[in-house]
Motif scaffolding. Sequence first.
Motif, PDB file in Angstrom:
ATOM      1  N   VAL A  21       0.838  -1.208   0.000  1.00  0.00           N
ATOM      2  CA  VAL A  21       0.000   0.000   0.000  1.00  0.00           C
ATOM      3  C   VAL A  21       0.869   1.253   0.000  1.00  0.00           C
ATOM      4  O   VAL A  21       0.613   2.204  -0.750  1.00  0.00           O
ATOM      5  CB  VAL A  21      -0.963  -0.007   1.208  1.00  0.00           C
ATOM      6  N   ALA A  22       1.913   1.257   0.811  1.00  0.00           N
ATOM      7  CA  ALA A  22       2.794   2.424   0.877  1.00  0.00           C
ATOM      8  C   ALA A  22       3.542   2.636  -0.436  1.00  0.00           C
ATOM      9  O   ALA A  22       3.689   3.770  -0.896  1.00  0.00           O
ATOM     10  CB  ALA A  22       3.786   2.258   2.019  1.00  0.00           C
ATOM     11  N   THR A  23       3.989   1.550  -1.050  1.00  0.00           N
ATOM     12  CA  THR A  23       4.738   1.663  -2.309  1.00  0.00           C
ATOM     13  C   THR A  23       3.811   2.104  -3.443  1.00  0.00           C
ATOM     14  O   THR A  23       4.196   2.936  -4.271  1.00  0.00           O
ATOM     15  CB  THR A  23       5.408   0.324  -2.651  1.00  0.00           C
ATOM     16  N   ILE A  24       2.615   1.559  -3.493  1.00  0.00           N
ATOM     17  CA  ILE A  24       1.651   1.972  -4.515  1.00  0.00           C
ATOM     18  C   ILE A  24       1.272   3.435  -4.311  1.00  0.00           C
ATOM     19  O   ILE A  24       1.106   4.187  -5.270  1.00  0.00           O
ATOM     20  CB  ILE A  24       0.400   1.068  -4.474  1.00  0.00           C
ATOM     21  N   GLY A  25       1.178   3.854  -3.065  1.00  0.00           N
ATOM     22  CA  GLY A  25       0.803   5.228  -2.755  1.00  0.00           C
ATOM     23  C   GLY A  25       1.811   6.272  -3.174  1.00  0.00           C
ATOM     24  O   GLY A  25       1.493   7.461  -3.223  1.00  0.00           O
ATOM     25  N   THR A  26       3.026   5.872  -3.493  1.00  0.00           N
ATOM     26  CA  THR A  26       4.034   6.845  -3.927  1.00  0.00           C
ATOM     27  C   THR A  26       3.848   7.272  -5.376  1.00  0.00           C
ATOM     28  O   THR A  26       4.407   8.284  -5.796  1.00  0.00           O
ATOM     29  CB  THR A  26       5.464   6.280  -3.761  1.00  0.00           C
ATOM     30  N   ALA A  27       3.065   6.522  -6.148  1.00  0.00           N
ATOM     31  CA  ALA A  27       2.821   6.874  -7.556  1.00  0.00           C
ATOM     32  C   ALA A  27       1.689   7.893  -7.642  1.00  0.00           C
ATOM     33  O   ALA A  27       0.744   7.873  -6.851  1.00  0.00           O
ATOM     34  CB  ALA A  27       2.456   5.630  -8.355  1.00  0.00           C
ATOM     35  N   ALA A  28       1.801   8.795  -8.595  1.00  0.00           N
ATOM     36  CA  ALA A  28       0.774   9.823  -8.774  1.00  0.00           C
ATOM     37  C   ALA A  28      -0.530   9.213  -9.286  1.00  0.00           C
ATOM     38  O   ALA A  28      -1.617   9.577  -8.827  1.00  0.00           O
ATOM     39  CB  ALA A  28       1.265  10.894  -9.740  1.00  0.00           C
ATOM     40  N   VAL A  29      -0.433   8.302 -10.213  1.00  0.00           N
ATOM     41  CA  VAL A  29      -1.605   7.605 -10.740  1.00  0.00           C
ATOM     42  C   VAL A  29      -1.291   6.114 -10.803  1.00  0.00           C
ATOM     43  O   VAL A  29      -0.126   5.711 -10.829  1.00  0.00           O
ATOM     44  CB  VAL A  29      -2.014   8.119 -12.144  1.00  0.00           C
ATOM     45  N   ILE A  30      -2.323   5.302 -10.856  1.00  0.00           N
ATOM     46  CA  ILE A  30      -2.141   3.853 -10.805  1.00  0.00           C
ATOM     47  C   ILE A  30      -1.326   3.330 -11.994  1.00  0.00           C
ATOM     48  O   ILE A  30      -0.604   2.351 -11.879  1.00  0.00           O
ATOM     49  CB  ILE A  30      -3.502   3.129 -10.689  1.00  0.00           C
ATOM     50  N   SER A  31      -1.395   4.010 -13.116  1.00  0.00           N
ATOM     51  CA  SER A  31      -0.630   3.557 -14.285  1.00  0.00           C
ATOM     52  C   SER A  31       0.872   3.818 -14.129  1.00  0.00           C
ATOM     53  O   SER A  31       1.672   3.247 -14.858  1.00  0.00           O
ATOM     54  CB  SER A  31      -1.148   4.232 -15.562  1.00  0.00           C
ATOM     55  N   ASP A  32       1.253   4.670 -13.168  1.00  0.00           N
ATOM     56  CA  ASP A  32       2.667   4.949 -12.926  1.00  0.00           C
ATOM     57  C   ASP A  32       3.312   3.977 -11.933  1.00  0.00           C
ATOM     58  O   ASP A  32       4.505   4.071 -11.664  1.00  0.00           O
ATOM     59  CB  ASP A  32       2.851   6.372 -12.385  1.00  0.00           C
ATOM     60  N   VAL A  33       2.533   3.052 -11.399  1.00  0.00           N
ATOM     61  CA  VAL A  33       3.062   2.118 -10.403  1.00  0.00           C
ATOM     62  C   VAL A  33       4.001   1.125 -11.083  1.00  0.00           C
ATOM     63  O   VAL A  33       3.650   0.510 -12.085  1.00  0.00           O
ATOM     64  CB  VAL A  33       1.917   1.358  -9.702  1.00  0.00           C
ATOM     65  N   ASP A  34       5.203   1.001 -10.542  1.00  0.00           N
ATOM     66  CA  ASP A  34       6.150  -0.011 -11.021  1.00  0.00           C
ATOM     67  C   ASP A  34       5.908  -1.267 -10.189  1.00  0.00           C
ATOM     68  O   ASP A  34       6.362  -1.380  -9.051  1.00  0.00           O
ATOM     69  CB  ASP A  34       7.588   0.479 -10.869  1.00  0.00           C
ATOM     70  N   TRP A  35       5.171  -2.213 -10.737  1.00  0.00           N
ATOM     71  CA  TRP A  35       4.723  -3.376 -10.000  1.00  0.00           C
ATOM     72  C   TRP A  35       5.875  -4.282  -9.574  1.00  0.00           C
ATOM     73  O   TRP A  35       5.788  -4.962  -8.557  1.00  0.00           O
ATOM     74  CB  TRP A  35       3.676  -4.146 -10.800  1.00  0.00           C
ATOM     75  N   ARG A  36       6.956  -4.278 -10.341  1.00  0.00           N
ATOM     76  CA  ARG A  36       8.118  -5.083  -9.936  1.00  0.00           C
ATOM     77  C   ARG A  36       8.693  -4.564  -8.621  1.00  0.00           C
ATOM     78  O   ARG A  36       9.075  -5.341  -7.743  1.00  0.00           O
ATOM     79  CB  ARG A  36       9.195  -5.075 -11.019  1.00  0.00           C
ATOM     80  N   ILE A  37       8.733  -3.255  -8.484  1.00  0.00           N
ATOM     81  CA  ILE A  37       9.248  -2.661  -7.242  1.00  0.00           C
ATOM     82  C   ILE A  37       8.288  -2.925  -6.090  1.00  0.00           C
ATOM     83  O   ILE A  37       8.704  -3.244  -4.972  1.00  0.00           O
ATOM     84  CB  ILE A  37       9.505  -1.151  -7.429  1.00  0.00           C
ATOM     85  N   VAL A  38       6.985  -2.801  -6.350  1.00  0.00           N
ATOM     86  CA  VAL A  38       5.988  -3.058  -5.312  1.00  0.00           C
ATOM     87  C   VAL A  38       6.120  -4.492  -4.795  1.00  0.00           C
ATOM     88  O   VAL A  38       6.181  -4.736  -3.580  1.00  0.00           O
ATOM     89  CB  VAL A  38       4.553  -2.808  -5.834  1.00  0.00           C
ATOM     90  N   ILE A  39       6.192  -5.441  -5.708  1.00  0.00           N
ATOM     91  CA  ILE A  39       6.274  -6.849  -5.326  1.00  0.00           C
ATOM     92  C   ILE A  39       7.583  -7.154  -4.615  1.00  0.00           C
ATOM     93  O   ILE A  39       7.601  -7.791  -3.552  1.00  0.00           O
ATOM     94  CB  ILE A  39       6.077  -7.765  -6.552  1.00  0.00           C
ATOM     95  N   SER A  40       8.699  -6.677  -5.169  1.00  0.00           N
ATOM     96  CA  SER A  40       9.992  -6.993  -4.548  1.00  0.00           C
ATOM     97  C   SER A  40      10.144  -6.329  -3.182  1.00  0.00           C
ATOM     98  O   SER A  40      10.616  -6.955  -2.225  1.00  0.00           O
ATOM     99  CB  SER A  40      11.150  -6.614  -5.466  1.00  0.00           C
TER     100      SER A  40
END
Length: 89
Positions: A21-40
């Motif tokens: 949640v914290a890592t996803i929250g750092t992106a301005a919009v959901i399309s900017d989320v780097d999912w590899r970073i979130v998962i790792s």
Amino acid sequence: MSDFIKCALIRMARTIAQTAVATIGTAAVISDVDWRIVISASLLAGLLSLLTSVATGLPEAEYAEHIYMSHDEPDDADEEDEEEGTYDE
């Protein structure tokens, strides 16, 4: 499964979710989320949580063990109170 393992896995799952949640929250919009970073980052946080639990112990596991043990032994004081018609509230 022991109380310690249950409590450690619950703590690990909560840590993974909080980190995600914290890592996803750092992106301005959901399309900017780097999912590899979130998962790792989330899995690393979960692993560190598990290792910390093993190294330092878990107070909630000790509390759960105490609760289970106290329910196994009858409390004579409560039975006496019920017979006399008085209750500890």
